[in-house]
Design a protein around this motif. Structure first.
Motif, PDB file in Angstrom:
ATOM      1  N   THR A   1      -8.169  -3.526   6.847  1.00  0.00           N
ATOM      2  CA  THR A   1      -9.323  -3.109   6.028  1.00  0.00           C
ATOM      3  C   THR A   1      -8.944  -2.257   4.822  1.00  0.00           C
ATOM      4  O   THR A   1      -9.671  -2.220   3.830  1.00  0.00           O
ATOM      5  N   GLY A   2      -7.801  -1.572   4.901  1.00  0.00           N
ATOM      6  CA  GLY A   2      -7.411  -0.702   3.792  1.00  0.00           C
ATOM      7  C   GLY A   2      -8.434   0.403   3.588  1.00  0.00           C
ATOM      8  O   GLY A   2      -8.895   1.033   4.541  1.00  0.00           O
TER       9      GLY A   2
ATOM     10  N   VAL B   1      -6.041   0.984  14.565  1.00  0.00           N
ATOM     11  CA  VAL B   1      -5.176   0.343  15.571  1.00  0.00           C
ATOM     12  C   VAL B   1      -4.352  -0.767  14.903  1.00  0.00           C
ATOM     13  O   VAL B   1      -4.603  -1.140  13.755  1.00  0.00           O
ATOM     14  N   ASN B   2      -3.399  -1.287  15.675  1.00  0.00           N
ATOM     15  CA  ASN B   2      -2.587  -2.408  15.215  1.00  0.00           C
ATOM     16  C   ASN B   2      -3.237  -3.724  15.655  1.00  0.00           C
ATOM     17  O   ASN B   2      -3.560  -3.895  16.838  1.00  0.00           O
TER      18      ASN B   2
ATOM     19  N   ASP C   1      -0.666  -8.202   3.808  1.00  0.00           N
ATOM     20  CA  ASP C   1       0.717  -8.019   3.341  1.00  0.00           C
ATOM     21  C   ASP C   1       1.444  -9.364   3.399  1.00  0.00           C
ATOM     22  O   ASP C   1       1.398 -10.045   4.423  1.00  0.00           O
TER      23      ASP C   1
ATOM     24  N   MET D   1       0.858  -1.193   0.000  1.00  0.00           N
ATOM     25  CA  MET D   1       0.000   0.000   0.000  1.00  0.00           C
ATOM     26  C   MET D   1       0.888   1.235   0.000  1.00  0.00           C
ATOM     27  O   MET D   1       1.726   1.394   0.891  1.00  0.00           O
TER      28      MET D   1
ATOM     29  N   LYS E   1      -2.069  -6.467  16.297  1.00  0.00           N
ATOM     30  CA  LYS E   1      -1.358  -7.250  17.318  1.00  0.00           C
ATOM     31  C   LYS E   1      -1.960  -7.002  18.713  1.00  0.00           C
ATOM     32  O   LYS E   1      -1.778  -7.800  19.619  1.00  0.00           O
TER      33      LYS E   1
ATOM     34  N   ILE F   1     -10.473  -2.923  10.867  1.00  0.00           N
ATOM     35  CA  ILE F   1      -9.267  -2.598  11.639  1.00  0.00           C
ATOM     36  C   ILE F   1      -8.132  -2.278  10.676  1.00  0.00           C
ATOM     37  O   ILE F   1      -7.809  -3.099   9.802  1.00  0.00           O
TER      38      ILE F   1
ATOM     39  N   THR G   1     -12.440  -6.490  -2.867  1.00  0.00           N
ATOM     40  CA  THR G   1     -11.672  -5.458  -2.173  1.00  0.00           C
ATOM     41  C   THR G   1     -10.986  -4.585  -3.233  1.00  0.00           C
ATOM     42  O   THR G   1     -10.946  -4.942  -4.417  1.00  0.00           O
ATOM     43  N   GLU G   2     -10.409  -3.468  -2.802  1.00  0.00           N
ATOM     44  CA  GLU G   2      -9.665  -2.625  -3.746  1.00  0.00           C
ATOM     45  C   GLU G   2      -8.521  -3.422  -4.386  1.00  0.00           C
ATOM     46  O   GLU G   2      -8.315  -3.367  -5.600  1.00  0.00           O
TER      47      GLU G   2
ATOM     48  N   GLU H   1     -12.732  -7.233  10.108  1.00  0.00           N
ATOM     49  CA  GLU H   1     -11.773  -7.388   9.007  1.00  0.00           C
ATOM     50  C   GLU H   1     -10.451  -6.780   9.467  1.00  0.00           C
ATOM     51  O   GLU H   1     -10.409  -5.613   9.862  1.00  0.00           O
TER      52      GLU H   1
ATOM     53  N   VAL I   1      -4.924   5.719   5.391  1.00  0.00           N
ATOM     54  CA  VAL I   1      -5.652   4.735   4.572  1.00  0.00           C
ATOM     55  C   VAL I   1      -7.098   4.593   5.065  1.00  0.00           C
ATOM     56  O   VAL I   1      -8.052   4.635   4.273  1.00  0.00           O
TER      57      VAL I   1
ATOM     58  N   LEU J   1      -0.201 -12.060   8.938  1.00  0.00           N
ATOM     59  CA  LEU J   1      -1.419 -12.092   9.754  1.00  0.00           C
ATOM     60  C   LEU J   1      -2.001 -13.498   9.880  1.00  0.00           C
ATOM     61  O   LEU J   1      -2.987 -13.694  10.590  1.00  0.00           O
TER      62      LEU J   1
ATOM     63  N   LEU K   1      -4.216  -0.176  10.318  1.00  0.00           N
ATOM     64  CA  LEU K   1      -3.083   0.430  11.012  1.00  0.00           C
ATOM     65  C   LEU K   1      -2.894   1.909  10.663  1.00  0.00           C
ATOM     66  O   LEU K   1      -2.550   2.714  11.532  1.00  0.00           O
ATOM     67  N   PHE K   2      -3.083   2.280   9.421  1.00  0.00           N
ATOM     68  CA  PHE K   2      -2.686   3.624   8.974  1.00  0.00           C
ATOM     69  C   PHE K   2      -3.884   4.560   8.868  1.00  0.00           C
ATOM     70  O   PHE K   2      -4.857   4.269   8.158  1.00  0.00           O
TER      71      PHE K   2
ATOM     72  N   PHE L   1      -6.162  -9.931   1.315  1.00  0.00           N
ATOM     73  CA  PHE L   1      -4.965  -9.401   0.651  1.00  0.00           C
ATOM     74  C   PHE L   1      -3.977  -8.844   1.678  1.00  0.00           C
ATOM     75  O   PHE L   1      -3.427  -7.751   1.507  1.00  0.00           O
TER      76      PHE L   1
HETATM   77  N1  SAM Z   1      -7.772  -5.444   2.568  1.00  0.00           N
HETATM   78  C1  SAM Z   1      -7.492  -4.344   1.672  1.00  0.00           C
HETATM   79  C2  SAM Z   1      -7.705  -4.759   0.241  1.00  0.00           C
HETATM   80  O1  SAM Z   1      -7.774  -5.968  -0.008  1.00  0.00           O
HETATM   81  O2  SAM Z   1      -7.835  -3.890  -0.627  1.00  0.00           O
HETATM   82  C3  SAM Z   1      -6.070  -3.793   1.886  1.00  0.00           C
HETATM   83  C4  SAM Z   1      -4.952  -4.726   1.576  1.00  0.00           C
HETATM   84  S1  SAM Z   1      -3.363  -4.030   1.947  1.00  0.00           S
HETATM   85  C5  SAM Z   1      -2.245  -5.032   1.055  1.00  0.00           C
HETATM   86  C6  SAM Z   1      -3.097  -4.594   3.610  1.00  0.00           C
HETATM   87  C7  SAM Z   1      -3.604  -3.622   4.647  1.00  0.00           C
HETATM   88  O3  SAM Z   1      -3.455  -4.200   5.931  1.00  0.00           O
HETATM   89  C8  SAM Z   1      -2.847  -2.301   4.667  1.00  0.00           C
HETATM   90  O4  SAM Z   1      -3.749  -1.226   4.589  1.00  0.00           O
HETATM   91  C9  SAM Z   1      -2.112  -2.344   6.000  1.00  0.00           C
HETATM   92  O5  SAM Z   1      -1.920  -1.051   6.557  1.00  0.00           O
HETATM   93  C10 SAM Z   1      -3.024  -3.212   6.841  1.00  0.00           C
HETATM   94  N2  SAM Z   1      -2.333  -3.879   7.945  1.00  0.00           N
HETATM   95  C11 SAM Z   1      -1.213  -4.615   7.855  1.00  0.00           C
HETATM   96  N3  SAM Z   1      -0.831  -5.062   9.065  1.00  0.00           N
HETATM   97  C12 SAM Z   1      -1.753  -4.600   9.944  1.00  0.00           C
HETATM   98  C13 SAM Z   1      -1.910  -4.714  11.342  1.00  0.00           C
HETATM   99  N4  SAM Z   1      -1.012  -5.398  12.083  1.00  0.00           N
HETATM  100  N5  SAM Z   1      -2.960  -4.125  11.933  1.00  0.00           N
HETATM  101  C14 SAM Z   1      -3.856  -3.421  11.176  1.00  0.00           C
HETATM  102  N6  SAM Z   1      -3.759  -3.274   9.839  1.00  0.00           N
HETATM  103  C15 SAM Z   1      -2.722  -3.856   9.228  1.00  0.00           C
END
Ligand code: SAM
Length: 213
Positions: free
Chosen positions: A47-48, A95-96, A118, A1, A98, A68, A191-192, A44, A74, A130, A70-71, A116
């Motif tokens: 969530t992106g 939030v994170n 990371d 992302m 974890k 849920i 998803t996106e 979820e 986003v 995850l 992290l950023f 999707f």
């Molecule tokens: N799910 C969306 C999609 O399919 O379009 C976004 C996919 S993107 C590759 C992965 C998302 O997971 C990113 O927005 C990232 O910030 C979030 N993410 C990764 N690790 C995370 C964590 N530990 N807690 C919360 N969000 C997390």
């Protein structure tokens, strides 16, 4: 992302605190009270920009959803959608994952969606995936007995790793699809990332994994 710093993001989240929950630890064990009903709660993780969870919340008004991410840069895109649609059955947490056990009580959740995620392809980063066993233990804690993880990805390596991780943990695998868009699965909400990768001709993998506790 790809992340662009958005200096207004924290203000936007604060302005819409009925959807973007600022202090989720306050609601541990009380999410159904906040939603004002006894409906099941699906989360979820990662969530992106929210297309999936917003679509699910529209399609299933009898389910409560929590996204849920992290950023803040986003999650604001997801929040904009929720604000526009005024969805009563969707909340967002910046939030994170974890720290999930700080926000949800034991057996408070009915389902976890991972879309999707990371891939973290390097072995030294395995614990960040995850679907690593420590995350599976975290989900198990907050999920009701027999709860499920529904997982989609375009990444073959992450999918193979996750199938092994799920089965080593003792989860039962259901509906394994190696090509979701050419399967008979109905009601898929994209998803996106799913839109982006499938437009490039990439296959989408999907599995449902059920805790057998
Ligand atoms: N799910 C969306 C999609 O399919 O379009 C976004 C996919 S993107 C590759 C992965 C998302 O997971 C990113 O927005 C990232 O910030 C979030 N993410 C990764 N690790 C995370 C964590 N530990 N807690 C919360 N969000 C997390």
């Amino acid at each position: 992302m790809r992340l662009r710093h958005k200096p207004w993001a924290s203000d936007f989240l604060a302005e819409h605190s009925q959807y973007a929950i600022a202090n989720p630890t306050l609601y541990k064990g009380k999410w159904n009270e906040l939603f004002g009903n006894d409906n099941p709660i699906h989360i979820e993780v990662g969530t992106g920009k929210g297309q999936f969870i917003v679509g699910m919340a529209q399609q299933n008004p009898e389910i409560n959803y929590i996204g849920i991410e992290l950023f803040d840069s986003v999650i604001v895109a997801a929040l904009q959608k929720v604000v526009d649609l005024q969805l009563p059955n969707l909340k967002l947490l910046n939030v994170n994952a974890k720290d999930l056990a700080e926000f949800f009580d034991v057996e408070e959740i009915d389902r976890v969606y991972l879309n999707f995620s990371d891939p973290w392809p390097k072995t030294r980063h395995i614990k960040r995936r995850l679907t690593y066993k420590s995350f599976l233990a975290l989900y198990e804690k907050i999920l009701k007995k027999g709860g499920e993880i529904h997982f989609k990805t375009d990444n073959q390596g992450l999918f193979e790793y996750s199938l092994i991780s799920f089965s080593e943990y003792g989860l039962m695998l259901k509906y394994v699809s190696l090509d979701l868009h050419n399967s008979n699965f109905e009601g898929n909400i994209m998803t996106e990332y799913e839109e982006k990768f499938s437009e490039k001709g990439q296959r989408i993998y999907r599995v449902e994994a059920k805790y057998m506790n």
